[in-house]
Design a protein around this motif. Structure first.
Motif, short mmCIF file in Angstrom:
data_model
loop_
_atom_site.label_atom_id
_atom_site.label_comp_id
_atom_site.label_asym_id
_atom_site.label_seq_id
_atom_site.Cartn_x
_atom_site.Cartn_y
_atom_site.Cartn_z
N ASP A 70 0.84 -1.21 0.00
CA ASP A 70 0.00 0.00 0.00
C ASP A 70 0.87 1.25 0.00
O ASP A 70 1.82 1.36 0.77
CB ASP A 70 -0.89 0.03 1.25
N ALA A 71 0.53 2.20 -0.88
CA ALA A 71 1.19 3.50 -1.05
C ALA A 71 2.51 3.40 -1.80
O ALA A 71 3.17 4.41 -2.01
CB ALA A 71 1.38 4.24 0.28
N ALA A 72 2.90 2.20 -2.24
CA ALA A 72 4.17 2.08 -2.97
C ALA A 72 4.12 2.77 -4.32
O ALA A 72 5.15 3.13 -4.88
CB ALA A 72 4.54 0.61 -3.15
N ALA A 73 2.93 2.98 -4.87
CA ALA A 73 2.80 3.67 -6.14
C ALA A 73 2.66 5.19 -5.95
O ALA A 73 2.53 5.92 -6.92
CB ALA A 73 1.61 3.13 -6.92
N ALA A 133 -6.67 1.05 -4.33
CA ALA A 133 -6.17 0.12 -5.34
C ALA A 133 -5.09 0.77 -6.19
O ALA A 133 -4.10 0.14 -6.56
CB ALA A 133 -7.32 -0.38 -6.21
N ALA A 134 -5.28 2.05 -6.49
CA ALA A 134 -4.31 2.76 -7.33
C ALA A 134 -3.03 3.09 -6.59
O ALA A 134 -2.04 3.48 -7.20
CB ALA A 134 -4.95 4.05 -7.86
N SER A 135 -3.02 2.98 -5.26
CA SER A 135 -1.81 3.28 -4.50
C SER A 135 -0.92 2.06 -4.35
O SER A 135 0.25 2.19 -4.00
CB SER A 135 -2.18 3.81 -3.11
N ASP A 136 -1.45 0.87 -4.57
CA ASP A 136 -0.68 -0.36 -4.37
C ASP A 136 0.35 -0.57 -5.48
O ASP A 136 0.13 -0.20 -6.63
CB ASP A 136 -1.62 -1.58 -4.39
N ASP A 137 1.45 -1.20 -5.11
CA ASP A 137 2.38 -1.76 -6.09
C ASP A 137 2.95 -3.02 -5.46
O ASP A 137 3.95 -2.99 -4.75
CB ASP A 137 3.48 -0.76 -6.43
N ALA A 138 2.27 -4.15 -5.70
CA ALA A 138 2.58 -5.38 -4.98
C ALA A 138 4.03 -5.81 -5.12
O ALA A 138 4.63 -6.32 -4.18
CB ALA A 138 1.64 -6.50 -5.46
N PRO A 180 5.12 2.88 3.14
CA PRO A 180 6.30 3.20 2.34
C PRO A 180 5.98 3.45 0.87
O PRO A 180 5.09 2.82 0.29
CB PRO A 180 7.18 1.95 2.49
N THR A 181 6.73 4.37 0.29
CA THR A 181 6.77 4.49 -1.17
C THR A 181 7.63 3.36 -1.72
O THR A 181 8.19 2.56 -0.97
CB THR A 181 7.38 5.83 -1.58
#
Length: 339
Positions: free
Chosen positions: A154-157, A171-176, A318-319
């Motif tokens: 979460d928030a990696a994006a 959903a748009a903030s995730d970067d699995a 975290p980003t």
């Protein structure tokens, strides 16, 4: 053209273990990061069929976001829309190897109850050229990540200090695959499987999920995660990072670690990482040490990275750069255990 069903044995063999629900003619996952990797031989076109009609969200921006690469090329992304039935994964590349994963998923929907949870991604098959056959690249041993929104990406994006996303933008903030859990699994040569949920804790939460000991056994309230009483394939490493969402009671930690040891092999490495923010440090430490003292488990470990400085979107999550910093900080401790 021909259709290959999602329950074809070769499709099932390409799924990330332990986090897909299998039903007649379909597979489903409510977990951000769940993946498949399949080589489609003797075809250029690969169309993925999905079933978005059975899932309902409060906002279009809460629908899951998918990502994939073709032959290790540039990652492509697509957010599912209500009623959508197909997505073209490859159009002109011969023999495409598709590496697919759920990139982003809102933490607010129920991910556990029923045969197929309300926010699952449902895949029903592929349309390919008539002569197409499938193969699965040789699979590495499994690394299982169990955690909360931080571990799920979460928030990696998002950018540093951008702020916590609105409810319908999660959903748009995730970067699995920016997650430090994924990076660690990849670094040590493992294939990641994941049980990570926004708002999750040792005692449960995160879309009405049960406490960790029960989540280990059940992929949904009606579907077991076990085969003959074990996780199969059995993970070689389990990394747990819980405590950001509340200090746990010792019995919840002990129950989860005891259950994990029962469901895994005696030499599976079970690694508990003190929450990277430092929250619940004393409670997690005391609970894990109590388990270690009682169980004498030689392959269970507690890692405390101390103070880790990492960039966040909102002071907590975290980003992508933040995940990279946590990953690098964890390597020396994990080297001692895994090398």
């Amino acid at each position: 053209m021909k259709t290959i069903r999602a329950d074809d044995p070769q499709v099932l063999a390409g799924l990330s273990p332990l986090n897909w629900i299998k039903s007649a003619g379909a597979v489903h996952s409510p977990v951000c990061g769940a993946s498949f990797k399949i080589a489609f031989l003797d075809t250029k076109q690969v169309i993925l069929h999905i079933d978005a009609g059975s899932h309902s969200y409060p906002s279009p921006t809460r629908f899951p976001i998918l990502a994939w690469t073709v032959n290790n090329g540039t990652a492509r992304t697509h957010q599912i829309a209500a009623g959508e039935t197909s997505i073209t994964l490859s159009e002109s590349v011969p023999n495409p190897v598709i590496d697919f994963h759920i990139r982003g998923m809102s933490p607010f929907e129920d991910r556990f109850h029923g045969d197929v949870p309300a926010n699952a991604v449902s895949l029903t098959g592929f349309t390919v050229d008539p002569k197409c056959r499938l193969t699965v690249p040789s699979a590495a041993p499994v690394w299982l990540n169990l955690g909360d929104s931080i571990l799920s990406g979460d928030a990696a994006a998002y950018d540093s200090k951008q702020g916590r996303p609105p409810d319908d933008q999660w959903a748009a903030s995730d970067d699995a695959r920016a997650s430090y859990g994924y990076l660690l699994a990849k670094h040590y040569g493992f294939r990641e499987s994941r049980l990570a949920f926004g708002g999750y804790a040792w005692s449960g939460g995160g879309g009405n999920n049960p406490q960790a000991a029960d989540l280990i056994d059940q992929i949904t309230s009606t579907t077991s995660r076990l085969t003959d009483g074990k996780l199969a394939p059995c993970p070689k490493v389990v990394l747990i990072n819980l405590g950001e969402n509340g200090a746990p009671k010792s019995e919840h930690v002990t129950a989860a670690l005891t259950r994990l040891r029962e469901r895994c092999l005696p030499d599976t490495r079970i690694i508990v990482m003190v929450p990277v923010s430092g929250r619940a440090r004393s409670e997690v430490t005391a609970a894990v040490e109590a388990y270690l003292n009682t169980s004498k488990d030689p392959h269970a470990h507690l890692i405390d990275l101390g103070t880790v400085r990492f960039k966040t979107a909102d002071g907590q999550h975290p980003t992508a750069d933040g995940h990279q910093a946590i990953y690098e900080a964890a390597l020396p401790s994990l080297d001692k255990i895994l090398k």
